[in-house]
Design a protein around this motif. Structure first.
Motif, PDB file in Angstrom:
ATOM      1  N   ALA A 270      41.436  39.919  35.863  1.00 39.00           N
ATOM      2  CA  ALA A 270      41.535  39.299  37.182  1.00 39.00           C
ATOM      3  C   ALA A 270      41.028  40.237  38.266  1.00 39.00           C
ATOM      4  N   ARG A 271      41.301  41.537  38.109  1.00 37.31           N
ATOM      5  CA  ARG A 271      40.818  42.505  39.115  1.00 37.31           C
ATOM      6  C   ARG A 271      39.304  42.613  39.068  1.00 37.31           C
ATOM      7  N   LEU A 272      38.713  42.462  37.899  1.00 39.87           N
ATOM      8  CA  LEU A 272      37.258  42.479  37.800  1.00 39.87           C
ATOM      9  C   LEU A 272      36.643  41.243  38.464  1.00 39.87           C
ATOM     10  N   VAL A 273      37.310  40.120  38.371  1.00 43.67           N
ATOM     11  CA  VAL A 273      36.854  38.930  39.096  1.00 43.67           C
ATOM     12  C   VAL A 273      36.785  39.238  40.589  1.00 43.67           C
ATOM     13  N   GLN A 274      37.827  39.879  41.118  1.00 38.70           N
ATOM     14  CA  GLN A 274      37.842  40.262  42.531  1.00 38.70           C
ATOM     15  C   GLN A 274      36.738  41.269  42.843  1.00 38.70           C
ATOM     16  N   HIS A 275      36.480  42.170  41.908  1.00 37.68           N
ATOM     17  CA  HIS A 275      35.415  43.166  42.065  1.00 37.68           C
ATOM     18  C   HIS A 275      34.068  42.484  42.264  1.00 37.68           C
ATOM     19  N   TYR A 276      33.775  41.460  41.493  1.00 38.54           N
ATOM     20  CA  TYR A 276      32.493  40.767  41.644  1.00 38.54           C
ATOM     21  C   TYR A 276      32.418  40.027  42.971  1.00 38.54           C
ATOM     22  N   ALA A 277      33.539  39.505  43.427  1.00 37.89           N
ATOM     23  CA  ALA A 277      33.563  38.846  44.733  1.00 37.89           C
ATOM     24  C   ALA A 277      33.356  39.864  45.852  1.00 37.89           C
ATOM     25  N   ASP A 278      34.015  41.022  45.746  1.00 37.96           N
ATOM     26  CA  ASP A 278      33.938  42.036  46.795  1.00 37.96           C
ATOM     27  C   ASP A 278      32.555  42.694  46.857  1.00 37.96           C
ATOM     28  N   TRP A 279      32.001  43.050  45.713  1.00 40.75           N
ATOM     29  CA  TRP A 279      30.758  43.820  45.684  1.00 40.75           C
ATOM     30  C   TRP A 279      29.511  42.953  45.814  1.00 40.75           C
ATOM     31  N   TYR A 280      29.548  41.773  45.218  1.00 42.03           N
ATOM     32  CA  TYR A 280      28.326  40.985  45.127  1.00 42.03           C
ATOM     33  C   TYR A 280      28.420  39.618  45.797  1.00 42.03           C
ATOM     34  N   GLY A 281      29.630  39.245  46.233  1.00 44.88           N
ATOM     35  CA  GLY A 281      29.814  37.896  46.735  1.00 44.88           C
ATOM     36  C   GLY A 281      29.616  36.865  45.648  1.00 44.88           C
ATOM     37  N   HIS A 282      29.890  37.281  44.401  1.00 44.20           N
ATOM     38  CA  HIS A 282      29.646  36.414  43.249  1.00 44.20           C
ATOM     39  C   HIS A 282      30.976  35.933  42.686  1.00 44.20           C
ATOM     40  N   SER A 283      31.073  34.642  42.484  1.00 45.94           N
ATOM     41  CA  SER A 283      32.304  34.043  41.953  1.00 45.94           C
ATOM     42  C   SER A 283      32.192  33.871  40.441  1.00 45.94           C
ATOM     43  N   THR A 284      33.208  34.327  39.728  1.00 46.19           N
ATOM     44  CA  THR A 284      33.249  34.152  38.283  1.00 46.19           C
ATOM     45  C   THR A 284      34.687  33.909  37.856  1.00 46.19           C
ATOM     46  N   ASP A 285      34.900  33.733  36.573  1.00 43.90           N
ATOM     47  CA  ASP A 285      36.232  33.469  36.037  1.00 43.90           C
ATOM     48  C   ASP A 285      36.625  34.566  35.069  1.00 43.90           C
ATOM     49  N   SER A 286      37.923  34.854  34.996  1.00 44.04           N
ATOM     50  CA  SER A 286      38.386  35.925  34.122  1.00 44.04           C
ATOM     51  C   SER A 286      38.127  35.619  32.652  1.00 44.04           C
ATOM     52  N   ASP A 287      38.023  34.338  32.293  1.00 44.14           N
ATOM     53  CA  ASP A 287      37.796  34.027  30.887  1.00 44.14           C
ATOM     54  C   ASP A 287      36.363  34.325  30.441  1.00 44.14           C
ATOM     55  N   ARG A 288      35.510  34.736  31.380  1.00 44.83           N
ATOM     56  CA  ARG A 288      34.156  35.157  31.021  1.00 44.83           C
ATOM     57  C   ARG A 288      34.039  36.681  30.924  1.00 44.83           C
ATOM     58  N   LEU A 289      35.146  37.381  31.108  1.00 46.07           N
ATOM     59  CA  LEU A 289      35.153  38.845  31.083  1.00 46.07           C
ATOM     60  C   LEU A 289      35.854  39.350  29.827  1.00 46.07           C
ATOM     61  N   VAL A 290      35.208  40.314  29.178  1.00 44.52           N
ATOM     62  CA  VAL A 290      35.776  40.945  27.995  1.00 44.52           C
ATOM     63  C   VAL A 290      35.782  42.449  28.224  1.00 44.52           C
ATOM     64  N   VAL A 291      36.952  43.061  28.114  1.00 47.95           N
ATOM     65  CA  VAL A 291      37.090  44.505  28.268  1.00 47.95           C
ATOM     66  C   VAL A 291      36.749  45.153  26.926  1.00 47.95           C
ATOM     67  N   THR A 292      35.949  46.217  26.967  1.00 49.58           N
ATOM     68  CA  THR A 292      35.384  46.789  25.738  1.00 49.58           C
ATOM     69  C   THR A 292      35.635  48.291  25.643  1.00 49.58           C
ATOM     70  N   GLN A 293      35.343  48.829  24.457  1.00 50.59           N
ATOM     71  CA  GLN A 293      35.434  50.275  24.260  1.00 50.59           C
ATOM     72  C   GLN A 293      34.170  50.931  24.811  1.00 50.59           C
ATOM     73  N   GLY A 294      34.159  51.109  26.110  1.00 51.31           N
ATOM     74  CA  GLY A 294      33.012  51.676  26.793  1.00 51.31           C
ATOM     75  C   GLY A 294      31.853  50.705  26.841  1.00 51.31           C
ATOM     76  N   ALA A 295      30.800  51.078  27.593  1.00 47.48           N
ATOM     77  CA  ALA A 295      29.591  50.261  27.605  1.00 47.48           C
ATOM     78  C   ALA A 295      28.921  50.278  26.239  1.00 47.48           C
ATOM     79  N   SER A 296      29.076  51.375  25.498  1.00 41.73           N
ATOM     80  CA  SER A 296      28.477  51.442  24.158  1.00 41.73           C
ATOM     81  C   SER A 296      29.033  50.350  23.264  1.00 41.73           C
ATOM     82  N   GLY A 297      30.350  50.166  23.294  1.00 42.58           N
ATOM     83  CA  GLY A 297      30.956  49.084  22.538  1.00 42.58           C
ATOM     84  C   GLY A 297      30.512  47.723  23.041  1.00 42.58           C
ATOM     85  N   ALA A 298      30.318  47.631  24.355  1.00 37.52           N
ATOM     86  CA  ALA A 298      29.868  46.364  24.934  1.00 37.52           C
ATOM     87  C   ALA A 298      28.471  46.006  24.439  1.00 37.52           C
ATOM     88  N   PHE A 299      27.579  46.991  24.378  1.00 40.76           N
ATOM     89  CA  PHE A 299      26.226  46.709  23.904  1.00 40.76           C
ATOM     90  C   PHE A 299      26.226  46.258  22.449  1.00 40.76           C
TER      91      PHE A 299
END
Length: 385
Positions: free
Chosen positions: A76-105
């Motif tokens: 939920a805090r990352l959703v707010q981050h996208y709104a604050d930094w980019y003015g971009h609206s998204t949903d928390s169900d589209r966010l996955v927390v990972t083991q670093g960016a390496s794990g994300a890739f």
């Protein structure tokens, strides 16, 4: 026991900067001094808010497994981050927390591409894109970006690469610090979406920019995959925490892969990341230091005869052409470490074809490190003449 099979997936290039780190550590263990210009990580600790949140979690939380996608307060805090930094609206169900960016890739590549798919990356570019894709039997298509174009990638260049299944871009980029401005990123993102090419956008250096704010691909394409991390701007490299912002069709595939590959990212790191958002003033002070470091090198390296450099738009790297000094940048980096105690990274990490002509300097350290580097290299250059 001999004769047992070893998978060819591991037959990939090493990450040479890690080799440099090991050599630098050996020098330090033997009592030698090293100025670390090789490592792409902040020299500052995690911000105070992150450390306080981690301590509170250790004292008060069980710290068991979380859901594979991460704890809901952080998403939920990352959703707010996208709104604050980019003015971009998204949903928390589209966010996955990972083991670093390496794990994300790794999760992104596994969910987006099949063995034999053609995925484009830039040269120069972050080597772990290429190496991880190759380990997954994905065909890597390198697109050369040059100093003449400011190391920028365009949709026209991608189109000339032939049929593609995917494209990995970074803005700001490692090792060049090049950024794609909003219109450039938007054009690439739209071209990929319209052409059926999956765009994977590396945005881990967002927040560390010099004059232009970074744009997110998520605002320009409904099919783009965005990778980000708490390692760079948030100064939390060792906490191994990143995230993915996914299009809806990849949410379930990535969750299944994460459940099986990692179960979840470290729980204490997730709680710490929540606290990091309470330390923005501290993090902005870090960026101010990078800004000063950048200027020290931009002014000082030419005095050492290293003047073919593209001023970085973001991140904390300078990618310098040194082919007037050597035709083997790995050997030059070894010489500087042995003779001057300066650890740098050879360009062959980032570009197997032209990297022998380049050295990367990381300016994530202290102002004093930058000044020492300039002084030592300037004296070295004078002694050679």
């Amino acid at each position: 026991m001999s004769g047992l099979k070893v998978s060819g997936r591991a037959d990939i290039a090493p990450f040479f900067v890690m080799e440099t780190m090991r050599a630098a550590a050996q020098r330090e263990a033997a009592g030698g001094n090293v100025v670390h210009m090789e490592v792409g990580q902040p020299s500052t600790p995690a911000p105070a808010g992150a450390r306080a949140a981690a301590k509170a979690a250790i004292d008060n939380d069980v710290l068991g497994y979380t859901a594979a996608v991460g704890i809901e307060p952080l998403r939920a805090r990352l959703v707010q981050h996208y709104a604050d930094w980019y003015g971009h609206s998204t949903d928390s169900d589209r966010l996955v927390v990972t083991q670093g960016a390496s794990g994300a890739f790794t999760l992104a590549f596994l969910s987006c591409f099949e063995a034999g798919d053609r995925v484009a990356v830039t040269a120069p570019g972050y080597p772990c894109y290429r190496n991880t894709l190759e380990a997954l039997d994905i065909d890597v298509v390198e697109i050369a970006v040059t100093p003449e174009t400011g190391f920028r990638l365009t949709a026209d260049m991608v189109e000339l690469a032939g049929p593609l299944d995917g494209l990995v871009v970074a803005s700001p980029a490692n090792p060049t610090g090049t950024m794609l401005i909003v219109d450039e990123l938007g054009q690439l993102a739209r071209w990929c979406h319209d052409s059926g090419v999956r765009l994977v956008s590396d945005e881990i250096y967002h927040g560390i920019t010099y004059g232009t704010e970074a744009a997110t691909a998520a605002a320009h394409s409904p099919s783009a995959v965005v990778v980000n991390s708490f390692s760079k701007y948030f100064s939390m490299t060792g906490w191994r925490l990143g995230w993915l912002l996914l299009p809806p069709d990849l949410v379930a595939p990535v969750e299944r892969l994460a459940q099986n590959a990692t179960i979840a990212a470290a729980t204490v790191s997730q709680h710490a990341a929540l606290g990091a958002f309470d330390s923005i003033d501290e993090l902005e002070a870090n960026v101010a230091r990078y800004t000063a470091n950048r200027q020290i090198l931009l002014e000082g390296l030419p005095a050492a005869g290293i003047d073919r450099i593209a001023p970085p738009d973001g991140a904390f790297y300078i990618y310098a052409n040194v082919d007037h000094l050597t035709d083997d940048s790995a050997a030059l980096a070894a010489t500087w470490l042995a003779e001057l105690g300066i650890a740098t990274t050879t360009g062959i990490d980032f570009d197997p074809t032209e990297g022998h002509r380049y050295i990367r300097f990381s300016f994530a350290g202290s102002n004093g490190d930058m000044k020492q580097t300039v002084e030592r290299l300037t004296n070295w250059a004078k002694q050679r003449n």
